[in-house]
Motif scaffolding. Structure first.
Motif, short mmCIF file in Angstrom:
data_model
loop_
_atom_site.label_atom_id
_atom_site.label_comp_id
_atom_site.label_asym_id
_atom_site.label_seq_id
_atom_site.Cartn_x
_atom_site.Cartn_y
_atom_site.Cartn_z
N LEU A 251 61.01 -72.16 38.02
CA LEU A 251 60.74 -71.49 39.45
C LEU A 251 59.20 -72.10 39.99
O LEU A 251 59.13 -71.99 41.30
N LEU A 256 58.41 -71.10 45.21
CA LEU A 256 59.56 -69.92 44.76
C LEU A 256 60.67 -69.87 46.02
O LEU A 256 60.18 -70.09 47.21
N PRO A 257 62.01 -69.70 45.56
CA PRO A 257 62.96 -69.78 46.58
C PRO A 257 62.58 -68.38 47.53
O PRO A 257 62.34 -67.36 46.98
N LEU A 258 63.09 -68.68 48.78
CA LEU A 258 63.13 -67.43 49.72
C LEU A 258 64.29 -66.71 49.95
O LEU A 258 64.07 -65.78 50.62
N SER A 259 65.22 -67.45 49.54
CA SER A 259 66.73 -66.68 49.62
C SER A 259 67.41 -66.38 48.28
O SER A 259 67.18 -67.00 47.41
N ARG A 261 70.43 -66.68 47.73
CA ARG A 261 71.43 -67.88 47.74
C ARG A 261 70.37 -69.20 46.91
O ARG A 261 71.26 -69.51 45.99
N GLU A 262 69.28 -69.26 47.31
CA GLU A 262 68.51 -70.65 46.72
C GLU A 262 68.08 -70.12 45.41
O GLU A 262 68.33 -71.00 44.48
N LEU A 263 67.72 -68.81 45.01
CA LEU A 263 67.49 -68.36 43.73
C LEU A 263 68.63 -68.67 42.78
O LEU A 263 68.38 -68.93 41.74
N SER A 265 71.21 -70.47 43.37
CA SER A 265 71.63 -72.00 42.90
C SER A 265 70.42 -72.66 41.86
O SER A 265 70.78 -73.49 41.06
N ARG A 266 69.40 -72.31 42.08
CA ARG A 266 68.33 -72.72 41.08
C ARG A 266 68.50 -72.26 39.69
O ARG A 266 68.18 -73.07 38.68
N LEU A 295 58.86 -62.97 43.92
CA LEU A 295 59.91 -63.25 44.60
C LEU A 295 60.27 -62.00 45.46
O LEU A 295 60.70 -62.32 46.67
N GLU A 303 67.15 -60.33 52.68
CA GLU A 303 67.45 -61.14 51.31
C GLU A 303 67.40 -60.26 49.94
O GLU A 303 68.12 -60.42 49.19
#
Ligand SMILES: Cc1cc2nc3c(=O)[nH]c(=O)nc-3n(C[C@H](O)[C@H](O)[C@H](O)COP(=O)(O)OP(=O)(O)OC[C@H]3O[C@@H](n4cnc5c(N)ncnc54)[C@H](O)[C@@H]3O)c2cc1C
Length: 471
Positions: A251, A256-259, A261-263, A265-266, A295, A303
């Motif tokens: 990560l 860091l992912p902001l959504s 959905r992004e979290l 998928s990563r 996060l 989110e």
């Protein structure tokens, strides 16, 4: 009404479970000024709360002793304490004590005794007192906090901390039908209710996470040899903890992912990479956990709520694994073909003298199955303070001293834990720790996070008390 006025540098902590006890311990340990600490807690002993009050030796902490020391700078402290004190409390430490999971009652004894030791050896004549009652009312002024207890005592202090833990929801009308039935245990920690089920032939366990593991361990220890049917809404089944290294800090790459959905998928991409490399997926939550606070605090409420709606159940079952020693019991029972688990939704219950018939929706089918025992293992928790019926919580919300967090989890506070009142004003002398802060800092319920919160909170409070030295 008796007024009990505490002199300067006083702190009152409401709730003496793990979070409240460790806050007091850290205050006593780190203070450079004389302190008077009061903990208001109706339970007989400090440090136990809900989790560490169980007397059953088969209910274990869910991680190795090596990670649960009360002193992060001395990670072997708990292991040494267990070697010295375990036998006197009926527990024989194994050779590898640092990688073993002690009983939760013993962990509660550790917290209780360490707090008592810190109070006994406190510098600067600092003191700790336990008021065995419940707080019922709180009045905050900019310089003082006044808390009234159910016994009519009024405790005044410079600073107050809410360490109230988590609350139970009211029973749904479906569940209320079972309350008080002799073949029903409302939770796996009610020893008398479990005793009554030992002669059953098949027990329904509702919920498939850590509380289910407690239930199986308790029933096996009682000599139960019947079958278990475990049902849960998503059909996930808790796993035992394996000793693994954290996966790479994926990560940290690229921000860091902001959504949610992004979290997702990563995490999925990393999971695939871990599988392809033949590594253990259990390293994945260990790599994610250090980023949870950033996060959560970096995400919008929208989110955060998407996470709680869609990903929370997966995170909980992935991150909170059971102690290997407890899990071996579950694996043995599965190998003996006595435990069946799967996804199902409970539509209703009907009761006869010694039987509980449960209407289950399994896939598209509806089944009516009779059990001679039912244990509710969902570990119900109600986080929405606007729905909690506890009198003190209702008082705090009604007077506007606190306001429910916009996510519906706990109460509003600054990222550091200073509480915010109904008008949006930050209290300078009222903070919270643990479960009430779930909306502010999602993972606020486990030992390691609460220990870190207690240290930070103690330092914040003490900074206000400590005179500034000039050269
Ligand atoms: C069964 C169980 C097992 C767990 N096992 C683990 C584990 O192995 N590892 C881990 O990391 N975490 C575990 N947890 C998570 C657990 O939440 C934390 O470890 C920790 O015990 C929480 O402490 P707390 O002080 O926030 O809450 P609690 O333990 O609930 O303590 C809150 C206290 O506040 C008191 N209180 C409430 N209202 C008032 C009032 N008005 N006035 C005065 N006092 C009040 C209550 O009496 C209670 O004692 C477990 C949780 C449960 C429920």
């Amino acid at each position: 009404m008796r007024i009990d006025r505490i002199a300067h540098q006083s702190v009152v902590i409401v709730g003496g479970g793990f979070a409240g006890a460790v806050t007091a311990l850290k205050l006593l340990e780190r203070t450079e000024v004389p302190l008077k600490i009061t903990i208001i807690e109706p339970r007989e002993e400090l440090g136990r709360g809900v989790a560490y009050s169980t007397a059953e030796p088969v209910h274990l902490v869910n991680g190795p002793s090596g990670i649960f020391s009360l002193y992060p700078d001395d990670p072997d402290h708990l292991s040494r304490w267990l070697v010295e004190n375990g036998p006197a409390h009926g527990w024989t430490p194994p050779d590898e004590v640092g990688s073993s999971s002690p009983p939760r009652y013993l962990y509660g004894t550790y917290v209780r005794d360490e707090l008592a030791r810190a109070a006994k050896t406190a510098r600067l004549c600092s003191t700790l007192r336990h008021v065995k009652s419940s707080a019922t009312a709180l009045v905050a002024t900019p310089n003082r906090i006044q808390i009234t207890t159910a016994a009519g005592l009024v405790v005044e202090a410079d600073e107050a901390v809410l360490a109230l833990g988590v609350f139970q929801p009211r029973l749904s009308p479906t569940e209320a039908r079972l309350a008080g039935h002799s073949r029903f245990a409302a939770n796996p920690w009610d020893a008398h209710a479990l005793d009554r089920l030992v002669d059953s032939s098949e027990i329904l366990l509702i919920g498939s996470s850590l509380s289910m593991v407690d239930a199986v361990a308790s029933m096996e220890a009682r000599g139960y040899r019947g079958r278990y049917r475990v049902v849960s809404r998503r059909g996930q089944f808790v796993e035992g903890r394996r000793t693994v290294e954290a996966a790479r800090d994926f990560l940290a790459d690229g921000g860091l992912p902001l959504s949610a959905r992004e979290l997702l998928s990563r995490v999925k991409a990393e999971r695939r990479a871990i599988s392809a490399a033949g590594a253990d997926w259990q390293g994945l939550p260990l790599a994610i956990r250090p980023h949870i606070l950033s996060l959560w605090q970096g995400a919008s409420d929208h989110e955060r709520l998407r996470f709680t709606r869609h990903l929370r159940a997966f995170w909980d079952v992935t991150a909170h694994r059971s102690a290997p020693e407890s899990h071996q019991i579950v694996e043995r029972v599965i190998a003996e073909q006595r435990l069946q688990h799967g996804r199902a939704r409970i539509l209703g219950f009907s009761t006869k003298k010694d039987a509980i018939t449960v209407k289950l929706k399994v896939g598209m089918d509806v089944e009516s199955v009779s059990f001679d025992g039912v244990i509710d293992c969902r570990g119900h928790q109600l986080h929405d303070w606007s729905q909690i019926s506890d009198p003190f919580v209702k008082h705090l919300i009604a007077t506007g001293e606190v306001r429910a967090h916009s996510t519906g989890y706990g109460i509003d506070a600054t990222p550091a834990g200073d509480l915010i009142n109904e008008d949006g004003l930050v209290h300078r002398n009222l903070s919270a720790i643990g479960h009430p802060l779930r909306g502010v800092a999602w993972e606020s319920s486990s030992i390691t996070e609460q220990r870190a919160q207690a240290i930070a909170l103690a330092d914040r409070i003490l900074a206000k008390f400590t005179p500034v030295r000039v050269a």
